[in-house]
Design a protein around this motif. Structure first.
Motif, PDB file in Angstrom:
ATOM      1  N   ARG A 128      37.757  34.297  32.046  1.00 45.94           N
ATOM      2  CA  ARG A 128      39.024  34.993  31.818  1.00 45.94           C
ATOM      3  C   ARG A 128      38.987  36.448  32.284  1.00 45.94           C
ATOM      4  N   ASP A 129      37.776  37.016  32.428  1.00 48.06           N
ATOM      5  CA  ASP A 129      37.638  38.418  32.841  1.00 48.06           C
ATOM      6  C   ASP A 129      37.099  38.573  34.255  1.00 48.06           C
ATOM      7  N   ARG A 130      36.872  37.462  34.962  1.00 46.81           N
ATOM      8  CA  ARG A 130      36.143  37.550  36.226  1.00 46.81           C
ATOM      9  C   ARG A 130      36.944  38.269  37.293  1.00 46.81           C
ATOM     10  N   GLY A 131      38.264  38.128  37.291  1.00 47.57           N
ATOM     11  CA  GLY A 131      39.065  38.830  38.290  1.00 47.57           C
ATOM     12  C   GLY A 131      38.927  40.335  38.157  1.00 47.57           C
ATOM     13  N   ARG A 132      39.013  40.845  36.921  1.00 49.71           N
ATOM     14  CA  ARG A 132      38.869  42.287  36.706  1.00 49.71           C
ATOM     15  C   ARG A 132      37.454  42.758  37.038  1.00 49.71           C
ATOM     16  N   ALA A 133      36.469  41.907  36.715  1.00 49.93           N
ATOM     17  CA  ALA A 133      35.090  42.274  37.023  1.00 49.93           C
ATOM     18  C   ALA A 133      34.868  42.376  38.527  1.00 49.93           C
ATOM     19  N   MET A 134      35.405  41.420  39.277  1.00 43.06           N
ATOM     20  CA  MET A 134      35.271  41.468  40.731  1.00 43.06           C
ATOM     21  C   MET A 134      36.066  42.637  41.313  1.00 43.06           C
ATOM     22  N   GLY A 135      37.202  42.948  40.689  1.00 43.35           N
ATOM     23  CA  GLY A 135      37.948  44.125  41.120  1.00 43.35           C
ATOM     24  C   GLY A 135      37.128  45.389  40.953  1.00 43.35           C
ATOM     25  N   MET A 136      36.390  45.478  39.852  1.00 41.78           N
ATOM     26  CA  MET A 136      35.515  46.624  39.630  1.00 41.78           C
ATOM     27  C   MET A 136      34.424  46.691  40.691  1.00 41.78           C
ATOM     28  N   LEU A 137      33.850  45.537  41.016  1.00 44.98           N
ATOM     29  CA  LEU A 137      32.801  45.505  42.031  1.00 44.98           C
ATOM     30  C   LEU A 137      33.334  45.943  43.388  1.00 44.98           C
ATOM     31  N   LEU A 138      34.518  45.467  43.744  1.00 45.89           N
ATOM     32  CA  LEU A 138      35.085  45.826  45.041  1.00 45.89           C
ATOM     33  C   LEU A 138      35.518  47.279  45.075  1.00 45.89           C
ATOM     34  N   ALA A 139      35.938  47.822  43.929  1.00 49.83           N
ATOM     35  CA  ALA A 139      36.213  49.259  43.868  1.00 49.83           C
ATOM     36  C   ALA A 139      34.942  50.046  44.153  1.00 49.83           C
ATOM     37  N   ALA A 140      33.830  49.555  43.630  1.00 53.28           N
ATOM     38  CA  ALA A 140      32.543  50.207  43.899  1.00 53.28           C
ATOM     39  C   ALA A 140      32.171  50.108  45.368  1.00 53.28           C
ATOM     40  N   LEU A 141      32.376  48.934  45.963  1.00 56.75           N
ATOM     41  CA  LEU A 141      32.097  48.765  47.392  1.00 56.75           C
ATOM     42  C   LEU A 141      32.936  49.736  48.216  1.00 56.75           C
ATOM     43  N   THR A 142      34.202  49.874  47.857  1.00 57.25           N
ATOM     44  CA  THR A 142      35.098  50.753  48.604  1.00 57.25           C
ATOM     45  C   THR A 142      34.637  52.201  48.533  1.00 57.25           C
ATOM     46  N   LEU A 143      34.339  52.661  47.326  1.00 53.54           N
ATOM     47  CA  LEU A 143      33.897  54.045  47.170  1.00 53.54           C
ATOM     48  C   LEU A 143      32.559  54.277  47.869  1.00 53.54           C
ATOM     49  N   GLY A 144      31.641  53.324  47.746  1.00 58.33           N
ATOM     50  CA  GLY A 144      30.347  53.468  48.391  1.00 58.33           C
ATOM     51  C   GLY A 144      30.450  53.492  49.901  1.00 58.33           C
ATOM     52  N   GLY A 268      45.559  41.914  38.268  1.00 63.71           N
ATOM     53  CA  GLY A 268      46.646  41.009  38.620  1.00 63.71           C
ATOM     54  C   GLY A 268      46.190  39.580  38.781  1.00 63.71           C
ATOM     55  N   SER A 269      44.966  39.388  39.302  1.00 65.01           N
ATOM     56  CA  SER A 269      44.485  38.016  39.492  1.00 65.01           C
ATOM     57  C   SER A 269      44.204  37.333  38.164  1.00 65.01           C
ATOM     58  N   ASP A 270      43.769  38.102  37.156  1.00 63.22           N
ATOM     59  CA  ASP A 270      43.576  37.529  35.822  1.00 63.22           C
ATOM     60  C   ASP A 270      44.904  37.320  35.102  1.00 63.22           C
ATOM     61  N   ARG A 271      45.852  38.233  35.320  1.00 55.09           N
ATOM     62  CA  ARG A 271      47.121  38.186  34.587  1.00 55.09           C
ATOM     63  C   ARG A 271      48.078  37.162  35.190  1.00 55.09           C
ATOM     64  N   TYR A 272      48.170  37.113  36.514  1.00 51.44           N
ATOM     65  CA  TYR A 272      49.178  36.275  37.170  1.00 51.44           C
ATOM     66  C   TYR A 272      48.586  35.144  38.007  1.00 51.44           C
ATOM     67  N   GLY A 273      47.275  35.139  38.194  1.00 52.63           N
ATOM     68  CA  GLY A 273      46.649  34.077  38.976  1.00 52.63           C
ATOM     69  C   GLY A 273      46.092  34.606  40.283  1.00 52.63           C
ATOM     70  N   ARG A 274      45.080  33.913  40.798  1.00 53.04           N
ATOM     71  CA  ARG A 274      44.393  34.356  42.010  1.00 53.04           C
ATOM     72  C   ARG A 274      45.341  34.380  43.209  1.00 53.04           C
ATOM     73  N   SER A 275      46.049  33.286  43.404  1.00 53.78           N
ATOM     74  CA  SER A 275      46.891  33.164  44.588  1.00 53.78           C
ATOM     75  C   SER A 275      48.017  34.196  44.618  1.00 53.78           C
ATOM     76  N   PRO A 276      48.815  34.358  43.553  1.00 55.38           N
ATOM     77  CA  PRO A 276      49.887  35.372  43.618  1.00 55.38           C
ATOM     78  C   PRO A 276      49.365  36.775  43.884  1.00 55.38           C
ATOM     79  N   ALA A 277      48.241  37.139  43.258  1.00 54.42           N
ATOM     80  CA  ALA A 277      47.693  38.481  43.467  1.00 54.42           C
ATOM     81  C   ALA A 277      47.294  38.698  44.917  1.00 54.42           C
ATOM     82  N   ALA A 278      46.650  37.689  45.508  1.00 50.75           N
ATOM     83  CA  ALA A 278      46.220  37.817  46.897  1.00 50.75           C
ATOM     84  C   ALA A 278      47.411  37.858  47.843  1.00 50.75           C
ATOM     85  N   VAL A 279      48.399  37.000  47.597  1.00 50.72           N
ATOM     86  CA  VAL A 279      49.555  36.946  48.492  1.00 50.72           C
ATOM     87  C   VAL A 279      50.304  38.271  48.505  1.00 50.72           C
TER      88      VAL A 279
END
Length: 398
Positions: A128-144, A268-279
């Protein structure tokens, strides 16, 4: 270790270890002058890293390294070697011919950092939290990834000092991974058997196939934008009126705004679903590709706002693809699936990075980013077909 703390440490390590990725890209103007190389030749300072990443990812996938060995140790060793290569370039490289092998090796070792970081983050995240966790990881990738632009923009440092600073930051991340990080409870730490074929057989399964296609469209755009947005800004009529140097503007619009986009995309991916957030993210970034010619001629305030929106949208969906694949793939081979996904995606970036300057030389920087638009368009089609919450369906594997 509590999961929120573990996720924060994994993200922090990613910021530190990935600082070497675009370290040379941040000092290309200085290298072109000192080494007397053309723009076409300088492209390979980034292209070599991407190719090295592909080779490293393929090797890691073939050996099932992320699944067969303790991932925090794989990450630490890979990050340390990437930092050493960057330091060697700063100390000993005096020409393009000497730099390219070191950049290739840097990319190869980074293949043990980013994909393995995804696996570690997923291991500390409930579904249930994996979307936010991956968002955090990608935020780290972006900043790095964008951090070297900040280092370069804060003062008139020699290019060697910028690279040495990035290498030192990366080594701190490697030591932190070795000493502090451990795998979490939500993914198996090792694969029960070697199955490198899963890198190909996952494409026979609908969920992994569509998640991968969405990611490939996203990657066609992302790294070409990150590589060439400084040139786009400097070529624009508003360049002389920007409120800060191009390096600082890139850090703020691609780095800071991008990190916020990642967090928003993960939520957004956790709240509304993977596909809608990506689209939604793909649609916005695709629209930015098409609107780039208009933004090119705009004033500095509009140009900055446009780049910030684009910087947030272009990376906001990246964590969604990783999350979708980690949920849709065979749980025994998640590390292999994620590494194979990134290998193919980064192979595409080599092509798009090379195409942009060719288009710019032909029709100008105003229209150069139009060639990126098909990527997010095709990615949006694939993610809409995927559905909002893909799940792996257990079946017999041979």
């Amino acid at each position: 270790m509590r999961p929120p703390l573990a996720r924060a440490i994994v993200a922090g390590v990613q910021i530190l270890t990935l600082s070497v990725w675009f370290s040379v890209s941040a000092v290309v103007p200085s290298l072109r002058v000192e080494w007397e190389i053309s723009a076409a030749a300088a492209v390979w300072l980034t292209g070599a890293v991407q190719l090295g990443f592909v080779v490293g990812a393929i090797g890691s996938t073939s050996l099932n390294l992320p699944d067969r060995y303790k991932p925090h140790r794989v990450l630490a060793a890979s990050a340390a070697l990437a930092a050493i290569c960057t330091l060697c370039l700063a100390l000993f490289a005096h020409s393009l011919a000497a730099a390219l092998p070191l950049r290739f090796l840097t990319g190869m070792f980074l293949a043990g950092v980013y994909p393995v970081g995804i696996k570690l983050m997923a291991s500390w995240s409930e579904r249930r939290d994996r979307g936010r966790a991956m968002g955090m990881l990608l935020a780290a990738l972006t900043l790095g990834s964008i951090l070297p632009h900040l280092i370069s923009g804060l003062g008139r440092l020699p290019w060697q000092a910028v690279l040495a600073t990035a290498a030192a930051i990366g080594m701190v991340g490697a030591l932190t991974s070795a000493i502090v990080i451990r795998p979490g409870p939500h993914l198996a730490a090792t694969a029960p058997s070697r199955n490198a074929r899963y890198a190909l057989t996952m494409f026979t399964e609908r969920g992994p196939r569509l998640a991968n296609l969405g990611y490939f469209g996203h990657m066609w755009e992302l790294y070409a934008l990150w590589t060439w947005i400084p040139a786009f800004l400097l070529a624009s009529p508003a360049a002389a009126d920007l409120p800060a140097s191009a390096e600082i503007v890139v850090f703020l619009t691609m780095g800071v705004a991008g990190a916020l986009g990642c967090l928003l995309g993960g939520w957004g991916s956790d709240r509304y679903g993977r596909s809608p957030a990506a689209v939604v993210a793909l649609a916005i970034s695709g629209a930015c590709c098409l609107l780039a010619p208009l933004a090119f001629d705009a004033g500095p305030a509009v140009l900055l706002a446009f780049c910030a929106v684009w910087g947030a949208a272009v990376i906001a969906d990246s964590g969604v693809f990783s999350t979708s694949l980690s949920e849709a793939a065979d749980p025994r081979y998640v590390g292999t699936a994620l590494t194979a996904q990134t290998a193919i995606g980064f192979a595409l970036t080599v092509v798009s990075i090379q195409i942009i300057p060719l288009v710019a030389d032909t029709i100008g920087w105003r229209f150069a980013f139009l060639v990126l638009a098909p990527g997010p368009l095709l990615g949006a089609i694939a993610m809409r077909a995927l559905g909002s919450r893909p799940r792996y369906r257990t079946k017999e594997h041979t």
